[in-house]
Design a protein around this motif. Sequence first.
Motif, mmCIF file in Angstrom:
data_model
loop_
_atom_site.group_PDB
_atom_site.id
_atom_site.type_symbol
_atom_site.label_atom_id
_atom_site.label_comp_id
_atom_site.label_asym_id
_atom_site.label_seq_id
_atom_site.Cartn_x
_atom_site.Cartn_y
_atom_site.Cartn_z
ATOM 1 N N ARG A 72 -15.517 7.111 13.633
ATOM 2 C CA ARG A 72 -15.033 8.375 13.075
ATOM 3 C C ARG A 72 -14.882 8.337 11.565
ATOM 4 O O ARG A 72 -14.875 9.389 10.928
ATOM 5 N N TYR A 73 -14.746 7.133 11.006
ATOM 6 C CA TYR A 73 -14.396 7.032 9.594
ATOM 7 C C TYR A 73 -15.279 6.015 8.870
ATOM 8 O O TYR A 73 -15.754 5.044 9.464
ATOM 9 N N LEU A 74 -15.436 6.267 7.569
ATOM 10 C CA LEU A 74 -16.007 5.297 6.650
ATOM 11 C C LEU A 74 -14.880 4.913 5.706
ATOM 12 O O LEU A 74 -14.202 5.780 5.157
ATOM 13 N N VAL A 75 -14.642 3.623 5.523
ATOM 14 C CA VAL A 75 -13.506 3.205 4.697
ATOM 15 C C VAL A 75 -13.973 2.300 3.562
ATOM 16 O O VAL A 75 -14.706 1.338 3.773
ATOM 17 N N VAL A 76 -13.545 2.648 2.350
ATOM 18 C CA VAL A 76 -13.884 1.907 1.141
ATOM 19 C C VAL A 76 -12.658 1.141 0.671
ATOM 20 O O VAL A 76 -11.610 1.741 0.415
ATOM 21 N N PHE A 77 -12.782 -0.165 0.582
ATOM 22 C CA PHE A 77 -11.713 -1.007 0.032
ATOM 23 C C PHE A 77 -12.029 -1.216 -1.446
ATOM 24 O O PHE A 77 -13.109 -1.692 -1.800
ATOM 25 N N ARG A 78 -11.079 -0.884 -2.329
ATOM 26 C CA ARG A 78 -11.373 -0.967 -3.765
ATOM 27 C C ARG A 78 -10.107 -1.139 -4.579
ATOM 28 O O ARG A 78 -9.009 -0.795 -4.137
ATOM 29 N N ILE A 79 -10.273 -1.667 -5.782
ATOM 30 C CA ILE A 79 -9.200 -1.647 -6.760
ATOM 31 C C ILE A 79 -9.028 -0.199 -7.199
ATOM 32 O O ILE A 79 -10.007 0.501 -7.450
ATOM 33 N N SER A 80 -7.828 0.276 -7.258
ATOM 34 C CA SER A 80 -7.524 1.692 -7.452
ATOM 35 C C SER A 80 -8.380 2.344 -8.531
ATOM 36 O O SER A 80 -8.370 1.929 -9.694
ATOM 37 N N GLU A 81 -9.127 3.376 -8.112
ATOM 38 C CA GLU A 81 -9.934 4.212 -9.006
ATOM 39 C C GLU A 81 -10.992 3.434 -9.789
ATOM 40 O O GLU A 81 -11.526 3.921 -10.786
ATOM 41 N N GLN A 82 -11.316 2.233 -9.363
ATOM 42 C CA GLN A 82 -12.319 1.447 -10.075
ATOM 43 C C GLN A 82 -13.714 1.975 -9.773
ATOM 44 O O GLN A 82 -14.054 2.292 -8.644
ATOM 45 N N LEU A 116 -14.492 10.095 4.825
ATOM 46 C CA LEU A 116 -14.483 8.952 3.915
ATOM 47 C C LEU A 116 -13.047 8.659 3.494
ATOM 48 O O LEU A 116 -12.359 9.516 2.935
ATOM 49 N N LEU A 117 -12.589 7.435 3.769
ATOM 50 C CA LEU A 117 -11.234 7.012 3.433
ATOM 51 C C LEU A 117 -11.276 5.924 2.368
ATOM 52 O O LEU A 117 -12.264 5.196 2.257
ATOM 53 N N PHE A 118 -10.196 5.816 1.608
ATOM 54 C CA PHE A 118 -10.095 4.781 0.586
ATOM 55 C C PHE A 118 -8.824 3.963 0.799
ATOM 56 O O PHE A 118 -7.743 4.518 1.022
ATOM 57 N N VAL A 119 -8.978 2.652 0.750
ATOM 58 C CA VAL A 119 -7.832 1.745 0.700
ATOM 59 C C VAL A 119 -7.799 1.195 -0.711
ATOM 60 O O VAL A 119 -8.658 0.392 -1.098
ATOM 61 N N ASP A 120 -6.849 1.674 -1.505
ATOM 62 C CA ASP A 120 -6.782 1.315 -2.922
ATOM 63 C C ASP A 120 -5.797 0.183 -3.166
ATOM 64 O O ASP A 120 -4.674 0.203 -2.654
ATOM 65 N N PHE A 121 -6.223 -0.777 -3.962
ATOM 66 C CA PHE A 121 -5.362 -1.878 -4.371
ATOM 67 C C PHE A 121 -4.982 -1.670 -5.832
ATOM 68 O O PHE A 121 -5.848 -1.400 -6.664
ATOM 69 N N ASP A 138 -2.720 -11.104 -4.400
ATOM 70 C CA ASP A 138 -2.834 -11.510 -3.002
ATOM 71 C C ASP A 138 -3.679 -10.475 -2.260
ATOM 72 O O ASP A 138 -3.159 -9.551 -1.628
ATOM 73 N N TYR A 139 -5.006 -10.634 -2.344
ATOM 74 C CA TYR A 139 -5.889 -9.652 -1.733
ATOM 75 C C TYR A 139 -5.877 -9.726 -0.215
ATOM 76 O O TYR A 139 -6.095 -8.719 0.462
ATOM 77 N N PHE A 140 -5.630 -10.898 0.317
ATOM 78 C CA PHE A 140 -5.551 -11.007 1.772
ATOM 79 C C PHE A 140 -4.439 -10.113 2.314
ATOM 80 O O PHE A 140 -4.659 -9.301 3.225
ATOM 81 N N GLN A 141 -3.249 -10.225 1.750
ATOM 82 C CA GLN A 141 -2.138 -9.406 2.220
ATOM 83 C C GLN A 141 -2.378 -7.925 1.933
ATOM 84 O O GLN A 141 -2.019 -7.053 2.727
ATOM 85 N N ALA A 142 -3.037 -7.640 0.805
ATOM 86 C CA ALA A 142 -3.344 -6.249 0.463
ATOM 87 C C ALA A 142 -4.294 -5.646 1.496
ATOM 88 O O ALA A 142 -4.121 -4.490 1.909
ATOM 89 N N TYR A 143 -5.294 -6.407 1.903
ATOM 90 C CA TYR A 143 -6.212 -5.932 2.938
ATOM 91 C C TYR A 143 -5.479 -5.732 4.255
ATOM 92 O O TYR A 143 -5.662 -4.716 4.940
ATOM 93 N N VAL A 144 -4.665 -6.710 4.639
ATOM 94 C CA VAL A 144 -3.941 -6.625 5.909
ATOM 95 C C VAL A 144 -3.043 -5.386 5.921
ATOM 96 O O VAL A 144 -3.026 -4.621 6.900
ATOM 97 N N ASP A 145 -2.305 -5.163 4.845
ATOM 98 C CA ASP A 145 -1.435 -3.988 4.771
ATOM 99 C C ASP A 145 -2.248 -2.699 4.827
ATOM 100 O O ASP A 145 -1.858 -1.725 5.494
ATOM 101 N N GLY A 146 -3.379 -2.687 4.134
ATOM 102 C CA GLY A 146 -4.229 -1.503 4.140
ATOM 103 C C GLY A 146 -4.794 -1.212 5.517
ATOM 104 O O GLY A 146 -4.855 -0.049 5.948
#
Length: 257
Positions: free
Chosen positions: A34-44, A65-70, A76-84
């Motif tokens: 149902r979704y496409l998700v982009v993991f990225r540094i905020s607004e990069q 289209l969804l965004f998971v912004d860091f 700690d990108y691992f924890q950032a991904y897990v939280d996202g």
Amino acid sequence: MDVKPAITAISWTGGKDCNLALLYAERDSSLDPRYLVVFRISEQAFHAHPIPLMRKQAESLGLELLFVDFPEGTTDYFQAYVDGIRNLHDTYGITTISTGDMDLVGTMERNWMERCCEAAGINVHLPLWAINREEALNTMIEEDFEIIFSCVKSPFFDASWINRKLDRTALDDMRKVISSGLTPEQINDGVKPLDLCGERGEYHTMCIGGPLYKSKICLDVNDKPNKQETKQTSWKGNIHNSSCIWTISLKEDEGNK
């Protein structure tokens, strides 16, 4: 009792691999993409994978289209991904993330998304993991994906590859690059042979049409690509470093956001 298909998000860059993963997910009766998700540094900005193009892809595919912004400065990108990923589950009911990963990245000893999803308590779908590179590219061509090169790097490519279609002619030309081997200087510098699917970062792509697209995406591309000259760096794991990088230049990139 009937088991409902798992609500699925595709980890998205817009490139060839995630598009093929989406096709496999669509054909898997146990999944409900149902979704496409982009993991990225905020607004990069993504120069190799322009965000405006991803938005057009999502519209043509009929997926959100969804965004998971860091935040900038995340360490700690691992924890950032897990939280996202947990937030994706809580907000959208996503229970599976599908990714087009084919191989390990850099010095990692295990697939990154598999680790993150496991920690977040959801499933991961890896339809392309350890796939034969020839098989993968041939499948994309046979399935009528329209794929263009959006980023290429020396020493294997030059500016002429930008916006070129990834077809059988391009595939043959990449085979020739591999067959020609490496120079003694490249070997001395630790350069590794070209991975046919660009899994060492040698090139990146964007998909502008294919079996799931309602309409082809039209691009207004500048004749001259962006060029970035970098200081030659050493190799780390299988990450490709080059002295020159070319990326696609869109006439209307809307700030690439």
